[in-house]
Design an enzyme around this catalytic site. Structure first.
Site, PDB file in Angstrom:
ATOM      1  N   GLY A  26       0.926  -0.916  -0.147  1.00 20.30           N
ATOM      2  CA  GLY A  26       0.057   0.491   0.447  1.00 20.30           C
ATOM      3  C   GLY A  26       0.470   1.592  -0.055  1.00 20.30           C
ATOM      4  O   GLY A  26       0.012   2.283  -0.151  1.00 20.30           O
ATOM      5  N   ASP A  69      -1.010   8.758  -6.162  1.00 21.81           N
ATOM      6  CA  ASP A  69      -0.079   7.870  -5.974  1.00 21.81           C
ATOM      7  C   ASP A  69       0.573   9.047  -6.943  1.00 21.81           C
ATOM      8  O   ASP A  69       2.281   9.325  -6.232  1.00 21.81           O
ATOM      9  CB  ASP A  69      -0.241   6.640  -5.801  1.00 21.81           C
ATOM     10  CG  ASP A  69      -1.113   6.004  -5.367  1.00 21.81           C
ATOM     11  OD1 ASP A  69      -2.042   6.733  -4.178  1.00 21.81           O
ATOM     12  OD2 ASP A  69      -1.302   4.809  -5.227  1.00 21.81           O
TER      13      ASP A  69
HETATM   14  C1  GLA Z   1      -4.713   3.209  -4.391  1.00 20.33           C
HETATM   15  C2  GLA Z   1      -5.115   4.119  -5.464  1.00 20.33           C
HETATM   16  C3  GLA Z   1      -4.880   5.656  -4.568  1.00 20.33           C
HETATM   17  C4  GLA Z   1      -6.090   5.883  -4.720  1.00 20.33           C
HETATM   18  C5  GLA Z   1      -6.188   4.938  -3.337  1.00 20.33           C
HETATM   19  C6  GLA Z   1      -7.033   5.589  -1.849  1.00 20.33           C
HETATM   20  O1  GLA Z   1      -3.447   3.872  -3.840  1.00 20.33           O
HETATM   21  O2  GLA Z   1      -3.925   3.949  -6.397  1.00 20.33           O
HETATM   22  O3  GLA Z   1      -5.316   6.039  -6.931  1.00 20.33           O
HETATM   23  O4  GLA Z   1      -7.724   5.868  -5.274  1.00 20.33           O
HETATM   24  O5  GLA Z   1      -5.968   4.270  -3.381  1.00 20.33           O
HETATM   25  O6  GLA Z   1      -7.074   6.384  -1.640  1.00 20.33           O
END
Ligand code: GLA
Length: 403
Positions: A146, A194
């Site tokens: 994550g 991200d």
């Molecule tokens: C992932 C996705 C992002 C966002 C997050 C949740 O990291 O890549 O675009 O949606 O989940 O906030």
């Protein structure tokens, strides 16, 4: 005597060197240079990005590096320390591979090759106008934690190709290219948070982003001044956003916005929630409530940081976690355990970070309590029979660029 916490932001190993070495093994020569881009932690603002809302992530010190050299032919070849079998494609074929025939490309290679395809499209350049390239990747961003290892490989590729192919893309354009690659070439329906964090990151600062206008404001996080550390607790529970829950959540948000007659959930405020409750089923309503309240919490966090400093944002982090656990239902028992045990051991605030269904939680912790919190989290995992978590501190770091 100063004691170095055992969890101190362990300098990640030198992946830049690994990338160069891999390049030399592949080609027998030195690369033209290395470029890199960081992973990210999201401080607050989860599943708000694709709802045109607000987020507050920061880039971390873990990076993906790429060593690049040019070739005489019109081929792009990629190789990585994770899968040393090189993947090679004629640049002219990228446009037919993506998105329609992406399944023919090995999964990891869809990220860099997808970026090459999307970057040419974004710059309005055709395949014949660029030279062939070899790209060798190495990374110290934990995969599946994550922390956006995917944005890191996308950002590194975009930075390298932009320089060498002289595409003239600015960091926001490169972030868009990364998202296009992720959505179309990889097939994960993610937002742009991200990629923006990875491309725009700054040392010691967060990026307060309006995901509708893509306006980004650099926000002083002041962790160091407040004597705080940001502890990452990687549960080791793997997730993928190309399948299942992530896309379902996104669809629920779109359904909720349509029922409320707005372009995106960003257009609602907490005052609209009473009306929303009467217009949709309970599950959709709770998805909507998470996004609406989370957007509000991001704005509150930015205000509280400026007014009172980082020690005062704990409750907002905790409320964000509760909303993801109860309303958005994207937490897992390991993430809840990490958050609860960190708080019980004295963390200022804690929440899961990223898309959910696994990955990592974060805790904001006074420097002198880091070891105590880390030990408490490890003990709680052991008591629950969970595999032991990987824990380390992170610090806000610079975005993508040439090394
Ligand atoms: C992932 C996705 C992002 C966002 C997050 C949740 O990291 O890549 O675009 O949606 O989940 O906030």
């Amino acid at each position: 005597m100063t004691e170095t916490p055992r969890t101190a932001a362990a300098a990640p190993h030198d992946a830049s060197r690994d990338a160069s070495d891999l390049f030399s093994e592949l080609t027998g020569s030195d690369p033209r240079g290395t470029w890199s881009a960081p992973g990210r932690v999201n401080l607050i603002g989860e599943h708000t990005d694709y709802n045109d809302g607000f987020v507050l992530p920061f880039a971390i010190q873990h990076r993906t590096h790429v060593a690049l050299g040019t070739r005489a032919d019109a081929v792009i070849r990629v190789v990585s320390t994770f899968d040393p079998v090189p993947v090679e494609v004629a640049i002219a074929d990228l446009g037919t591979l993506f998105p329609a025939r992406r399944e023919e490309v090995p999964e990891w290679a869809r990220y860099p090759l997808g970026v090459a395809w999307a970057a040419l499209e974004a710059a309005g350049r055709d395949a014949a106008s660029v030279t062939g390239v070899d790209l060798a990747f190495a990374s110290n961003v934990p995969v599946g934690a994550g922390l956006s290892s995917s944005a890191a490989i996308e950002g590194a590729t975009a930075a390298a190709l932009d320089d060498v192919w002289q595409l003239g893309l600015d960091p926001v354009a490169r972030a868009r290219v990364g998202r296009t690659a992720e959505n179309e070439a990889v097939g994960a329906p993610t937002g742009i948070m991200d990629q923006m964090a990875s491309n725009l990151g700054r040392a010691d600062a967060g990026i307060f982003l309006d995901c509708r206008s893509l306006e980004a404001e650099v926000v002083d996080l002041g962790f160091t001044a407040a004597g705080l550390e940001l502890l990452v607790m990687d549960t080791g529970v793997k997730h993928s956003h190309a399948t299942g829950g992530y896309g379902e959540r996104r669809a629920a948000c779109e359904r909720g916005a349509a029922l409320m007659g707005v372009a995106a959930l960003r257009d609602l405020t907490p005052a609209d929630l009473d009306r929303a409750r009467g217009l949709m089923d309970d599950v959709t309503f709770r998805r909507v409530r998470h996004v609406v309240t989370e957007n509000h919490r991001v704005l509150d966090t930015v205000r509280v940081l400026a007014e009172s400093g980082a020690s005062a944002i704990g409750e907002l982090l905790v409320a964000s976690h509760a909303s993801m656990r109860d309303d958005f239902e994207i937490s897992v028992p390991e993430l809840d355990t990490a958050v609860e045990s960190a708080l019980s051991a004295g963390a200022v605030g804690a929440r899961m970070t990223g898309g959910g269904f696994g990955g990592a939680a974060i805790a904001l912790v006074a420097r002198e309590r880091v070891d105590r919190v880390r030990d408490a989290v490890a003990a709680a995992f052991a008591a629950s029979g969970f595999a032991s978590p990987t824990q380390f501190t992170v610090s806000p770091s610079a975005g993508a660029g040439r090394d």
